[in-house]
Scaffold this motif. Structure first.
Motif, short mmCIF file in Angstrom:
data_model
loop_
_atom_site.label_atom_id
_atom_site.label_comp_id
_atom_site.label_asym_id
_atom_site.label_seq_id
_atom_site.Cartn_x
_atom_site.Cartn_y
_atom_site.Cartn_z
N MET A 52 0.94 -1.13 0.08
CA MET A 52 0.20 0.21 0.19
C MET A 52 0.98 1.35 -0.10
O MET A 52 2.04 1.04 0.32
CB MET A 52 -0.90 0.18 1.22
CG MET A 52 -0.36 0.16 2.48
SD MET A 52 -1.35 0.04 4.02
CE MET A 52 -1.06 -1.55 4.32
N ALA A 53 0.22 2.31 -0.43
CA ALA A 53 1.01 3.54 -0.34
C ALA A 53 0.04 4.79 -0.31
O ALA A 53 -1.36 4.48 -0.38
CB ALA A 53 1.69 3.71 -1.52
N ASP A 54 0.49 5.94 0.13
CA ASP A 54 -0.44 7.01 0.15
C ASP A 54 -1.82 7.06 0.88
O ASP A 54 -2.90 7.12 0.29
CB ASP A 54 -0.70 7.62 -1.45
CG ASP A 54 0.63 7.77 -1.97
OD1 ASP A 54 0.99 8.91 -1.64
OD2 ASP A 54 1.08 6.82 -2.88
N THR A 55 -1.67 6.46 2.12
CA THR A 55 -2.81 6.09 2.92
C THR A 55 -3.65 7.45 3.44
O THR A 55 -4.85 7.68 3.65
CB THR A 55 -2.54 5.34 4.08
OG1 THR A 55 -1.52 5.61 4.73
CG2 THR A 55 -2.51 3.85 3.64
N HIS A 56 -2.83 8.27 3.84
CA HIS A 56 -3.19 9.72 3.92
C HIS A 56 -4.20 9.72 5.28
O HIS A 56 -5.38 10.57 4.89
CB HIS A 56 -3.61 10.74 2.78
CG HIS A 56 -2.70 10.94 1.97
ND1 HIS A 56 -2.13 12.15 1.76
CD2 HIS A 56 -2.54 10.13 0.85
CE1 HIS A 56 -1.20 12.09 0.84
NE2 HIS A 56 -1.19 11.00 0.09
N VAL A 57 -4.17 8.86 6.08
CA VAL A 57 -5.07 8.97 7.32
C VAL A 57 -4.44 9.94 8.51
O VAL A 57 -3.57 9.71 8.74
CB VAL A 57 -5.32 7.55 7.71
CG1 VAL A 57 -5.98 7.38 9.09
CG2 VAL A 57 -5.89 6.65 6.67
N PRO A 58 -5.40 10.96 8.98
CA PRO A 58 -6.86 10.77 8.72
C PRO A 58 -7.09 12.03 7.71
O PRO A 58 -8.41 12.48 7.58
CB PRO A 58 -7.12 11.42 10.18
CG PRO A 58 -6.25 12.35 10.59
CD PRO A 58 -5.00 11.56 10.22
N ALA A 59 -6.29 12.76 7.14
CA ALA A 59 -6.50 13.58 6.04
C ALA A 59 -7.60 13.17 4.73
O ALA A 59 -8.57 14.09 4.52
CB ALA A 59 -5.40 14.44 5.35
N ARG A 60 -7.31 12.02 4.20
CA ARG A 60 -8.45 11.69 3.45
C ARG A 60 -9.26 10.42 3.75
O ARG A 60 -10.26 10.28 2.95
CB ARG A 60 -7.72 11.12 2.17
CG ARG A 60 -6.57 12.07 1.37
CD ARG A 60 -7.37 13.05 0.55
NE ARG A 60 -6.63 14.17 -0.06
CZ ARG A 60 -6.79 15.33 0.08
NH1 ARG A 60 -7.72 15.87 0.83
NH2 ARG A 60 -5.68 16.19 -0.45
N ALA A 61 -9.14 9.87 4.84
CA ALA A 61 -10.17 8.65 5.22
C ALA A 61 -9.97 8.62 6.89
O ALA A 61 -8.65 9.19 7.16
CB ALA A 61 -9.87 7.38 4.64
N ARG A 62 -10.95 8.38 7.36
CA ARG A 62 -10.66 8.22 8.82
C ARG A 62 -9.88 6.95 9.34
O ARG A 62 -9.24 6.86 10.38
CB ARG A 62 -12.18 8.01 9.64
CG ARG A 62 -12.53 9.30 9.72
CD ARG A 62 -14.00 9.31 10.31
NE ARG A 62 -14.86 9.88 9.38
CZ ARG A 62 -16.12 9.32 9.16
NH1 ARG A 62 -16.79 8.31 9.65
NH2 ARG A 62 -16.94 9.72 8.15
N ASP A 63 -9.81 6.02 8.53
CA ASP A 63 -9.31 4.42 8.48
C ASP A 63 -9.11 3.92 7.28
O ASP A 63 -9.45 4.18 6.38
CB ASP A 63 -10.05 3.78 9.66
CG ASP A 63 -9.14 2.57 10.20
OD1 ASP A 63 -7.98 2.51 9.96
OD2 ASP A 63 -9.89 1.59 10.74
N LEU A 64 -8.15 3.22 7.36
CA LEU A 64 -7.77 2.25 6.04
C LEU A 64 -9.21 1.37 5.80
O LEU A 64 -9.89 0.89 6.76
CB LEU A 64 -6.57 1.24 6.55
CG LEU A 64 -5.40 1.88 6.53
CD1 LEU A 64 -4.40 0.76 6.83
CD2 LEU A 64 -5.04 2.91 5.66
N PRO A 65 -9.29 0.98 4.63
CA PRO A 65 -10.65 0.15 4.05
C PRO A 65 -10.49 -1.17 4.87
O PRO A 65 -9.44 -1.64 5.04
CB PRO A 65 -10.54 0.17 2.86
CG PRO A 65 -9.85 1.40 2.25
CD PRO A 65 -8.72 1.56 3.51
N ALA A 66 -11.70 -1.83 4.94
CA ALA A 66 -11.75 -3.06 5.83
C ALA A 66 -11.05 -3.94 5.06
O ALA A 66 -10.34 -5.17 5.32
CB ALA A 66 -13.24 -3.43 5.99
N ALA A 67 -11.17 -3.92 3.52
CA ALA A 67 -10.67 -5.05 2.71
C ALA A 67 -9.12 -4.99 2.90
O ALA A 67 -8.48 -5.90 2.92
CB ALA A 67 -10.97 -4.81 1.48
N LEU A 68 -8.32 -3.73 3.04
CA LEU A 68 -7.15 -3.48 3.07
C LEU A 68 -6.70 -4.14 4.82
O LEU A 68 -5.65 -4.85 4.77
CB LEU A 68 -6.71 -2.28 2.92
CG LEU A 68 -5.28 -1.93 3.24
CD1 LEU A 68 -4.13 -2.60 2.26
CD2 LEU A 68 -4.87 -0.30 2.96
#
Length: 163
Positions: A1-17
């Motif tokens: 993975m890369a560029d997770t940008h939490v919490p700027a773009r999402a509150r958490d990583l997706p469940a599938a990840l």
């Protein structure tokens, strides 16, 4: 993975990840975490983590992960770095910069990438699971390292979140 940008773009990583993390022997993160809490959460949940920091990571993240990380896994020399520069000339630059690697995972562009350089270096960008930019879906990669190479490579496409 890369560029997770939490919490700027999402509150958490997706469940599938997170499910893929739970299944993986090695988790690779190519930078732009943004939040040290995500580094800590992924470190705690991963069997093994190979990670680097990115241009959007502050001192707290940079204190936990290096600019470039390397490991040998199943006889495959793997590295992870955030930025490799423009797509034009990428293969040549990476051959010169990483002659000691078989596989280089990188991020920054949020655009999935899979190529092999003239020198035989496999370049992989998983895209972003939280900030798709102009891509049709959020993405991450899974693959198997064995027999001196990458096998069973899957680009996982996640549907955009409802607005």
């Amino acid at each position: 993975m890369a560029d997770t940008h939490v919490p700027a773009r999402a509150r958490d990583l997706p469940a599938a990840l997170w499910a893929a993390v739970d299944d993986a022997d090695l988790v690779v993160h190519a930078g732009d975490w943004v939040d040290a809490a995500t580094v800590d959460a992924l470190t705690a949940r991963s069997r093994s983590l190979l990670a680097c920091h990115g241009n959007n990571d502050g001192p707290d993240v940079r204190a936990r992960v290096p600019e470039v990380a390397r490991a040998t896994v199943a006889g495959v020399r793997v590295g992870v770095v955030h930025e490799t520069g423009a797509a034009t000339g990428r293969e040549r630059r990476c051959d010169a910069a990483f002659p000691d690697l078989d596989v280089l995972v990188f991020g920054h562009s949020h655009i999935p990438w899979d190529s092999t350089t003239p020198g035989g270096l496999r370049l992989l960008n998983p895209g972003s699971p939280t900030d798709r930019r102009r891509q049709p879906t959020f993405t991450f990669l899974t693959f198997t390292l064995a027999d001196a190479g990458v096998h069973d490579l899957v680009l996982h496409a996640l549907r955009p979140r409802p607005r």
